[in-house]
Design an enzyme around this catalytic site. Structure first.
Site, PDB file in Angstrom:
ATOM      1  N   CYS A 220       0.833  -1.205   0.000  1.00 49.98           N
ATOM      2  CA  CYS A 220       0.000   0.000   0.000  1.00 49.98           C
ATOM      3  C   CYS A 220       0.865   1.252   0.000  1.00 49.98           C
ATOM      4  O   CYS A 220       0.545   2.252  -0.642  1.00 49.98           O
ATOM      5  CB  CYS A 220      -0.948   0.015   1.193  1.00 49.98           C
ATOM      6  N   THR A 221       1.992   1.183   0.717  1.00 53.76           N
ATOM      7  CA  THR A 221       2.898   2.334   0.743  1.00 53.76           C
ATOM      8  C   THR A 221       3.530   2.547  -0.621  1.00 53.76           C
ATOM      9  O   THR A 221       3.554   3.662  -1.139  1.00 53.76           O
ATOM     10  CB  THR A 221       4.007   2.120   1.800  1.00 53.76           C
TER      11      THR A 221
END
Lengths: 444, 179
Positions: A220-221
């Site tokens: 997600c990062t």
């Protein structure tokens, strides 16, 4: 193997007595000819020990890289004269700062072959036999010929394979099949040396959970909120590459692939105002390159070679069994006994030999395994290296393998084959080597 | 005259060539044994039952926003298991805050929180949880996450629409309704 003759031709004379000038071993022989208070109880000082070291002991060095160069040099200078070295890599220009057996003219050549030739030129009387290829090319027969195996590898996979092989080829009925494995590893300023005695000490697989995890960033990062240049490179390699190229895997040795990743990561870095994406960082992240430090390699190789020397001569007690070196804050080492895990899938694997009738069905045999006091299983799942015999779970596998229950062992196995048995009620796994006792001929 | 000894030797050689299972395969075999009582919402299938390292998983949630759908994942495990996590990919294009349009899955234990003591069961439970509690804080599909954060009811409608194979925000999705 095909290349060894070529290497011999440009090396120094190889007869055992060659080049033994007066006083050559003056520092070594006193250690082996005199008794001492710290010697191992098994130690017998004298010429027999010297002769074993110089004339009989055969050592395999796995890996001819940073550690391998140091190891080969140390062993050759310690009096070992029958060394074998195996490495699948070729020499890269970036190796030359620390892999001191290689020269600029050697770039592109086999590490094992160049290292062997160098040692033989430089250390008269030492014979080094190279193999330019993978450790997996070789079988038990090959690994059985050595007295000790010493590894200077850079990958977890190769170590696991080597460890499983050394443990797998140990046969408790023939003690000479027990081959000590000395493993060295370095990562920047840190390193470790350990001695593995199959089934007697913990093995590499036992300590798998001690390894630092490979650096990974949350998807997600990397997908949404990149902050580091590494996030951009991971985005390019983990998300963009499969999206653009589908099933084509990244070849981290292909400059065109790396260039694409570098450019893609740079564009993304620009969008998010992140600086620091460079070609070499890209290479570092996708190949998971860890900085190699020559002095760490020297320290770890020295510790490992001491163990090989002690194993070959019994001149002192062995490292029991794990030494960690931390060079980041001064010099610190910690030695401890790493305990074997009883549920280790490699060395905790109990091993049995079993005589079976080729006419039994698999179901007959499983019933016997459940009843036998020797095995005492409840719901065994059985597989061989080539496939599934019967799996209790999950449901789909149980259904797919159920027809095998009615087939005979003669149809499913061959005599001498190893079957891995697991059971949800047992922490360990079991390796059963089957031997057919009655004829496996079918009435056709 | 048949050279019996040569035949015997050849047979012995052939036996030695029989591959043994790798450490990763043995570990996966143990993991599989623990999958005997999976909930009925989970199903597994093996394109090749000889190969435990590649299989498919389906999740049919019986509650929550994604109830009524059936979601397929491919698992591929390599020789580095359990040092490295299995690779998991969603086979369908779905509208989910933690799964992007290419099928990449954002689940902590598949990446940064993976540990060798975890096993396939843990991964399967984790995946199932994503359908019960989609997590807007760890988005992989940013629009879906924002949607969920801003208006849960609207997000539910969008999920329902996407599961029917409809369009959400100009993007069309695969029909994933369980037959």
């Amino acid at each position: 193997m095909t290349t060894s003759t070529a290497v011999h031709s440009d090396a120094a004379p190889v007869s055992t007595a060659a080049g033994d000038w007066p006083g050559r071993w003056a520092r070594l022989t006193p250690v082996l000819r005199r008794p001492g208070p710290f010697a191992h109880p098994q130690f017998t000082p004298g010429d027999e020990t010297v002769d074993f070291l110089m004339k009989q002991c055969k050592v395999l060095v796995v890996g001819a890289g940073g550690l391998g160069c140091e190891i080969l040099k140390n062993l050759a200078l310690s009096g070992f004269r029958d060394l074998h070295v195996i490495d699948m890599d070729t020499i890269d220009v970036s190796n030359l700062n620390r892999q001191f057996l290689f020269r600029p003219a050697d770039v592109g050549k086999s590490k094992a072959e160049v290292a062997a030739a160098f040692i033989m030129r430089r250390v008269p009387g030492c014979v080094v036999t190279p193999y330019f290829g993978k450790i997996q090319d070789k079988d038990y027969d090959y690994y059985q010929q050595f007295n000790v195996i010493i590894c200077g590898l850079d990958s977890v996979e190769a170590r696991r394979w080597m460890n499983a092989t050394v443990i797998g080829m140990f046969d408790s009925d023939s003690p000479e099949t027990l081959k000590p494995l000395v493993d060295g590893g370095t990562e920047g300023f840190q390193g470790q040396a350990r001695v593995i005695l199959p089934t007697m000490t913990s093995c590499y697989e036992c300590s798998l959970d001690m390894l630092t995890r490979p650096t990974t960033y949350p998807v997600c990062t990397i997908a949404n909120t990149p902050r580091l240049p590494e996030h951009c490179i991971e985005w390019a390699s983990v998300l963009e590459w499969p999206r653009v190229f589908g099933d084509d895997k990244i070849d981290t040795d292909n400059p065109a692939h790396l260039q694409w990743l570098f450019e893609t990561a740079s564009n993304r870095a620009e969008q998010f105002n992140i600086s620091g994406v460079t070609y070499s960082l890209t290479q570092g992240v996708v190949k998971n390159i860890i900085p190699a430090i020559a002095s760490t390699n020297a320290i770890i190789a020295a510790a490992c070679c001491n163990e090989v020397f002690k194993l070959a001569t019994s001149s002192a007690s062995l490292l029991n069994n794990y030494m960690m070196f931390t060079g980041t804050d001064g010099i610190y080492t910690h030695t401890f006994e790493h305990e074997a895990r009883s549920d280790c899938p490699v060395c905790g694997q109990a091993r049995l030999k079993m005589s079976v009738n080729a006419m039994w069905t698999l179901e007959d045999w499983i019933d016997r395994l459940i009843e036998s006091p020797e095995t005492q299983l409840k719901r065994p799942s059985l597989r061989t290296g080539s496939g599934s015999l019967y799996m209790q779970a999950p449901r789909a596998l149980e259904q797919a393998t159920r027809p095998n229950l009615q087939r005979t062992l003669g149809e499913l196995l061959s005599s001498g084959e190893a079957v891995t048995v697991t059971d949800a009620t047992l922490p360990i796994s079991l390796e059963i080597t089957v031997t057919f006792v009655e004829t496996s001929e079918k009435t056709e | 005259m048949i050279k019996i000894w040569t035949m015997k030797k050849e047979a012995a050689e052939a036996d030695k060539k029989k591959p043994k299972q790798s450490a990763a395969q043995i570990r996966v075999q143990k993991d599989m044994d623990e999958l005997s009582d999976l909930p009925k919402t989970i199903d597994m299938s093996f394109p090749n039952p000889e190969d435990l390292l590649h299989f498919e998983l389906s999740i049919t949630p019986d509650e929550g926003i994604y109830m009524g759908g059936r979601f397929f994942f491919t698992f591929s495990i390599d020789a580095s298991y359990p040092h490295k996590a299995p690779r998991v990919q969603c086979k369908q294009k779905i509208y989910h805050p933690n799964i992007d349009l290419e099928g990449n899955v954002c689940l902590n234990i598949l990446r940064e929180d993976w540990k060798p003591v975890l096993n396939l069961h843990a991964v399967i439970v984790g995946l199932q949880f994503l359908f019960l509690e989609p997590n807007a804080d760890d988005p992989l599909n940013k629009e879906a996450a924002q949607d969920l954060r801003e208006n849960r009811e609207r997000f539910k409608m969008h999920v329902a629409e996407s599961m029917r194979g409809g369009r959400v925000n100009h993007e069309s999705f695969d029909c994933v309704l369980a037959a």
